[in-house]
Design an enzyme around this catalytic site. Structure first.
Site, short mmCIF file in Angstrom:
data_model
loop_
_atom_site.label_atom_id
_atom_site.label_comp_id
_atom_site.label_asym_id
_atom_site.label_seq_id
_atom_site.Cartn_x
_atom_site.Cartn_y
_atom_site.Cartn_z
CG HIS A 306 58.09 13.55 184.36
ND1 HIS A 306 59.37 13.17 184.17
CD2 HIS A 306 58.26 14.81 185.23
CE1 HIS A 306 60.28 13.67 184.77
NE2 HIS A 306 59.60 14.60 185.48
CG ASP A 363 55.06 21.41 188.48
OD1 ASP A 363 55.50 21.68 189.63
OD2 ASP A 363 55.60 21.24 187.44
N1 ACO Z 1 48.98 17.74 177.40
C1 ACO Z 1 48.43 17.22 176.33
N2 ACO Z 1 49.48 16.44 175.48
C2 ACO Z 1 50.60 16.10 176.08
C3 ACO Z 1 51.03 16.74 177.38
C4 ACO Z 1 50.15 17.45 178.01
N3 ACO Z 1 50.56 17.85 179.04
N4 ACO Z 1 52.15 16.20 177.57
C5 ACO Z 1 52.62 15.39 176.61
N5 ACO Z 1 51.58 15.50 175.60
C6 ACO Z 1 51.49 14.80 174.35
C7 ACO Z 1 52.50 15.53 173.14
O1 ACO Z 1 51.82 16.47 172.56
C8 ACO Z 1 52.82 14.37 172.41
O2 ACO Z 1 52.02 14.06 171.44
P1 ACO Z 1 52.08 13.38 170.05
O3 ACO Z 1 52.75 12.02 170.28
O4 ACO Z 1 50.85 13.21 169.35
O5 ACO Z 1 53.12 14.49 169.31
C9 ACO Z 1 53.17 13.24 173.35
O6 ACO Z 1 51.88 13.52 174.50
C10 ACO Z 1 54.61 13.14 173.94
O7 ACO Z 1 54.92 14.30 174.54
P2 ACO Z 1 56.33 15.17 174.30
O8 ACO Z 1 56.11 16.55 174.52
O9 ACO Z 1 56.98 14.64 173.34
O10 ACO Z 1 57.03 14.52 175.61
P3 ACO Z 1 58.18 15.20 176.41
O11 ACO Z 1 58.74 14.18 176.97
O12 ACO Z 1 59.06 16.00 175.37
O13 ACO Z 1 57.64 16.17 177.36
C11 ACO Z 1 56.78 17.47 179.19
C12 ACO Z 1 57.64 16.30 178.66
C13 ACO Z 1 57.38 18.86 178.78
C14 ACO Z 1 56.79 17.40 180.48
C15 ACO Z 1 55.44 17.66 178.40
O14 ACO Z 1 54.46 16.28 179.00
C16 ACO Z 1 54.60 18.88 178.95
O15 ACO Z 1 54.70 19.57 178.10
N6 ACO Z 1 53.78 18.82 179.91
C17 ACO Z 1 52.82 20.05 180.45
C18 ACO Z 1 53.73 20.77 181.35
C19 ACO Z 1 54.21 20.27 182.57
O16 ACO Z 1 53.50 20.01 183.34
N7 ACO Z 1 55.65 20.51 182.88
C20 ACO Z 1 56.22 20.01 184.24
C21 ACO Z 1 56.84 18.62 183.99
S1 ACO Z 1 57.48 18.10 185.57
C22 ACO Z 1 58.56 19.26 186.11
O17 ACO Z 1 59.32 19.74 185.35
C23 ACO Z 1 58.85 19.50 187.32
#
Ligand code: ACO
Length: 429
Positions: A306, A363
């Site tokens: 998140h 979720d």
């Molecule tokens: N699985 C694997 N790796 C992940 C995940 C995940 N679910 N989420 C983040 N990471 C990793 C990224 O690859 C990144 O790694 P790095 O530092 O090696 O590049 C690091 O963790 C940071 O993640 P970001 O994507 O930069 O974080 P951001 O705050 O931009 O994204 C998000 C948040 C979009 C929710 C992300 O965690 C994600 O894509 N999660 C999966 C989708 C999801 O569950 N979305 C629902 C969110 S809650 C909502 O909107 C209701």
């Protein structure tokens, strides 16, 4: 003396005011920056930018706190209903008995859609994603209520809000009925909001239907937990569209589109699809987690991570418990729940997830509850939209009632070609 932050740009020293929120968070007010220095701030994806002040929802991602109008989400989940929580978000206080009765009564009286709207459903293919139908139908509502087009006209605001909350449930249920070829079930005024929604989804004209109170309670809880989340992607969308003084129906339709994306509300559908895929391929939790950690695979653990919560998502904690309780009460054994728990355990003890502070979000378990309620996977994000609606409305209303609201219009840093000239076709390489 008021706190300031000093910034030097191109030899100009600026003392920028520091604004302090009611929970002590600080924000540097850069409103005068461009006028005084010619520079703008650059903050892709708004990682550090507050786009507005707001008195609706407080969220502390480090401590895992979420409160609507100051009231912890845990208390609302335990004692409130979705409709009471909607009132709280939109009007700023819990309704007194008269306000509550009036609000609930009005919602039941406005839940039917115009008969002509029913025909719109026939234009969509059976396979249409219900989010596509929902966003189209919500913006179509503005064609039936032309006086709602003036977003600033406050005499129609309350009735427009009532209409939208009442009709969204009907539109959502009708889109499901259309997808399975069943007759539409009209709303029932003797039922409360959640029981009525279950009725419109699952009743058929051929027999009586009474929604299981356990299921209705679980639905109320889920919708409460989704009801607002301050400046998330879809709410920010509603605000930016609304900042052009766009009517409520159209602004919310834009929010529905933003919510649809798999990184936002669309994740609940993706979680169950991911769990199904793991089962079909016969993978263990550990094998799947290894795939996720391999960046080349492009696989994410959906329902994890998140932007704001870096400790735990308080909603996920409540939902996980509710999920366990509901499945026991309904006597359901869902292999998806076992797989989700195995994945959570494997992820939470893995350095990849620990270092990146990745925890289950709202979720991760919500889809398993929706499955237990009989709601099909394609409808999960629609359920999220139903829940998030009061939050979107509260933000739109807060913005409309704030005389200082201006149209949202970010700046950019241009990186394209500098001055260039038109070349006639016969002179081009
Ligand atoms: N699985 C694997 N790796 C992940 C995940 C995940 N679910 N989420 C983040 N990471 C990793 C990224 O690859 C990144 O790694 P790095 O530092 O090696 O590049 C690091 O963790 C940071 O993640 P970001 O994507 O930069 O974080 P951001 O705050 O931009 O994204 C998000 C948040 C979009 C929710 C992300 O965690 C994600 O894509 N999660 C999966 C989708 C999801 O569950 N979305 C629902 C969110 S809650 C909502 O909107 C209701």
């Amino acid at each position: 003396m008021a706190e300031t932050a000093r910034l030097s740009v191109n030899g100009v020293d600026l003392d920028l005011p520091i604004i302090t929120g009611s929970e002590g968070e600080k924000a540097i007010d850069v409103a005068s920056l461009r006028a005084k220095t010619g520079a703008v701030t650059l903050d892709p994806a708004f990682m550090n930018t507050a786009s507005t002040s707001s008195a609706i929802t407080f969220l502390d991602g480090e401590k895992g706190i979420l409160r609507y109008r100051g009231i912890p989400i845990e208390e609302l989940g335990e004692h409130s209903t979705f409709i009471e929580t909607a009132y709280l978000l939109i009007y700023g206080h819990l309704p007194n008995p008269t306000e509550k009765q009036k609000f609930e009564f009005a919602l039941t009286r406005h839940s039917m859609i115009h008969e002509d709207m029913k025909r719109f459903f026939d234009g969509f293919p059976m396979t249409a994603h219900p989010m596509a139908i929902l966003s189209a139908m919500v913006t179509s509502l503005s064609s039936f209520y032309p006086y709602a087009l003036d977003a600033k006209a406050d005499e129609y605001r309350d009735i427009t809000i009532i209409r939208l909350i009442a009709k969204l449930a009907t539109l959502a249920a009708f889109s499901y009925k259309k997808s399975i070829g069943h007759p539409f079930m009209y709303p029932r005024n003797n039922l409360d909001y959640c029981a009525n929604f279950m009725h419109m989804m699952f009743a058929v004209p051929a027999e009586d239907y009474v929604a299981d109170p356990v299921a209705v309670k679980a639905l109320n809880l889920l919708l409460i937990l989704h009801a607002d989340h301050e400046q998330n992607c879809s709410t920010s969308t509603v605000r930016i569209v609304g900042s052009a003084q766009t009517n409520l129906f159209a602004s919310i339709s834009a929010g529905i589109c933003a919510l649809w994306g798999p990184l936002h509300g669309g994740a609940n559908q993706e979680v169950v699809e991911m769990l199904t895929d793991i089962k079909v391929k016969g993978l263990t939790a550990k094998q799947f987690i290894d795939q996720v950690k391999d960046k080349k695979s492009g696989v994410k653990l959906m329902g994890f991570g998140h932007r704001v919560y870096k400790n735990f998502d308080p909603r996920a904690k409540i939902i996980k418990k509710a999920c366990d309780d509901l499945l026991i009460k309904l006597g359901i054994k869902d292999p998806m729940l076992d797989m989700a728990k195995e994945l959570e355990e494997a992820a939470l003890s893995d350095p990849y997830f620990i270092e990146r502070k990745l925890y289950p979000n709202v979720d991760f378990y919500s889809g398993i509850i929706y499955r237990a309620l009989g709601i099909p996977t394609q409808m999960f994000t629609v359920m999220f939209a139903l829940g998030r609606l009061p939050g979107w409305i509260a933000h739109w209303k807060e913005m409309m009632e704030d005389a200082s609201t201006k149209i949202g219009r970010p700046r950019q840093v241009y990186t394209g070609p500098t001055l260039n000239h038109y070349v006639p076709l016969d002179k081009r390489a």
